[in-house]
Design an enzyme around this catalytic site. Structure first.
Site, short mmCIF file in Angstrom:
data_model
loop_
_atom_site.label_atom_id
_atom_site.label_comp_id
_atom_site.label_asym_id
_atom_site.label_seq_id
_atom_site.Cartn_x
_atom_site.Cartn_y
_atom_site.Cartn_z
N ARG A 51 -62.36 -60.13 -51.97
CA ARG A 51 -63.21 -61.32 -51.89
C ARG A 51 -62.81 -62.29 -52.99
O ARG A 51 -62.41 -61.86 -54.09
CB ARG A 51 -64.68 -60.96 -52.13
CG ARG A 51 -65.44 -60.45 -50.94
CD ARG A 51 -65.69 -61.54 -49.89
NE ARG A 51 -66.42 -61.03 -48.74
CZ ARG A 51 -65.87 -60.41 -47.69
NH1 ARG A 51 -64.58 -60.23 -47.63
NH2 ARG A 51 -66.62 -59.99 -46.68
N HIS A 85 -57.72 -65.73 -45.27
CA HIS A 85 -58.72 -64.68 -45.01
C HIS A 85 -58.50 -64.05 -43.62
O HIS A 85 -59.38 -64.10 -42.75
CB HIS A 85 -60.15 -65.24 -45.14
CG HIS A 85 -61.17 -64.17 -45.44
ND1 HIS A 85 -62.28 -64.38 -46.22
CD2 HIS A 85 -61.24 -62.87 -45.06
CE1 HIS A 85 -63.00 -63.26 -46.30
NE2 HIS A 85 -62.37 -62.33 -45.59
N GLU A 132 -63.63 -70.51 -50.92
CA GLU A 132 -62.86 -70.74 -49.70
C GLU A 132 -63.73 -71.38 -48.62
O GLU A 132 -64.94 -71.14 -48.62
CB GLU A 132 -62.24 -69.42 -49.20
CG GLU A 132 -63.26 -68.37 -48.76
CD GLU A 132 -62.62 -67.04 -48.41
OE1 GLU A 132 -61.86 -66.49 -49.21
OE2 GLU A 132 -62.90 -66.56 -47.29
C1 GLV Z 1 -63.80 -59.47 -44.12
O1 GLV Z 1 -63.55 -60.07 -45.11
C2 GLV Z 1 -64.76 -58.43 -44.02
O2 GLV Z 1 -65.49 -58.17 -44.99
O3 GLV Z 1 -64.86 -57.83 -42.94
#
Ligand code: GLV
Length: 330
Positions: free
Chosen positions: A241, A288, A270
């Protein structure tokens, strides 16, 4: 006939998932697939019994208080830092996430980013595309080896272990890791993995990969002081993250050669990127996409749907985060 429960799906998801949900629910969708503001989300949630969310929607105490009818929050993500779990539990709102189904896909991306950073893939491709390749040279785009190097994993959960497996079993890497608790010997031994201190992890890793959940305690786990402990030849990869890394400090470190390169899939704030990140040659940037293969994204959405259906039927969602709401132990 009693009215069907009403559920809000905050972003566009696969038709086959919506078709399943429409059989049992009055489904409200976000046809435009525009991320909603918090205020719009609250507005759209009025009268809804449950909500299907992704990583972007903030579910906090204010929202819960404004939506007293809400009984379940089902996320198709594994990370749930966007959801105030204690606030949900205090109000009897069931919460679920979508673990396991994305483990291997996310580990693939983590490993790919680490390799791309180490071997300067994006940097050399950009150079080639600019038409700058007119001769071979002995030191052209020399990067760092991955095979046989020391792989550091910060956060040795399911995804961390899957990355460690790739490194140890596929690339002959030495694995060191830091996790809240040490792994059981049956997990550690086959990987030859060593549980180390944070300082050892920073100092010894040739390639450090971050796979820990984002919590207030993990905010800026990697900042200027930590980067300064790393080898100047090291790479840093973040598939966890934004916020775990201090992006401002990372930009400075990459610019001044404190570490060699980075691979990033997640960012503070982001989809906005920290100023300077885009201009750096030695960082590989992806938007991401850790879990982004179609089968995996579909499996995540189906798992969220399973949770939603179970929650509103009064059953136990398969991957509930607060089953104590049902009088169960977590
Ligand atoms: C993606 O970032 C998730 O947490 O599934």
């Amino acid at each position: 006939m009693p009215a069907k429960p009403r559920v809000l799906i905050t972003r566009a998801v696969f038709e086959e998932v919506l078709d399943r949900l429409r059989v049992v629910f009055d489904v409200v969708t976000n046809a435009a697939d525009e991320p909603w503001s918090h205020a719009t989300l609250i507005e759209r949630l009025q009268g809804c019994d449950a909500v299907f969310v992704t990583t972007g929607e903030r579910i906090d105490a204010a929202l819960l208080d404004a939506c007293p009818q809400l009984r379940a929050v089902c996320s198709m993500a594994v990370g749930y830092n966007n959801i105030d779990l204690p606030a949900c539990t205090a109000r009897g709102v069931l919460v679920s996430n979508a673990p396991d189904v994305l483990t291997e896909t996310t580990a693939d991306l983590g490993f790919a980013l680490m390799m791309a950073a180490a071997r300067r893939l994006s940097e050399s491709e950009r150079w080639l595309r600019r038409g700058e390749w007119n001769r071979w040279a002995v030191d052209q785009f020399c990067g760092q080896d991955v095979h046989g190097a020391t792989l550091g994993v910060l956060g040795m959960g399911r995804i961390g272990q899957a990355i460690a497996r790739r490194g140890a079993l596929g690339f002959g890497m030495e694995v060191i890791y830091l996790n809240r608790s040490r792994l059981a010997p049956e997990l550690e031994v086959p990987l030859g993995a060593r549980w180390v201190s944070k300082l050892e992890l920073l100092r010894e890793s040739d390639h450090l990969v971050l796979v820990l959940p984002y919590t207030p305690a993990n905010h800026h786990q990697i900042g200027a002081a930590e980067l300064a402990q790393m080898k100047p030849t090291a790479t840093l990869t973040n598939v966890a993250r934004g916020g775990i890394v201090d992006d401002a400090a990372l930009v400075t470190a990459l610019h001044s050669g404190v570490i060699a390169a980075a691979g990033l899939d997640v960012y503070e704030g982001e989809p906005a990127l920290h100023p300077g990140l885009l201009e750096l040659p030695n960082v590989v940037l992806t938007p991401h996409i850790g879990s982004a293969s179609r089968p995996t994204r579909l499996a995540m959405a189906q798992l969220a749907a399973d949770n939603l259906i179970a929650a509103l039927a009064g059953g136990k969602p398969p991957t509930a985060l607060n089953p104590e709401v049902l009088g169960d132990t977590p």
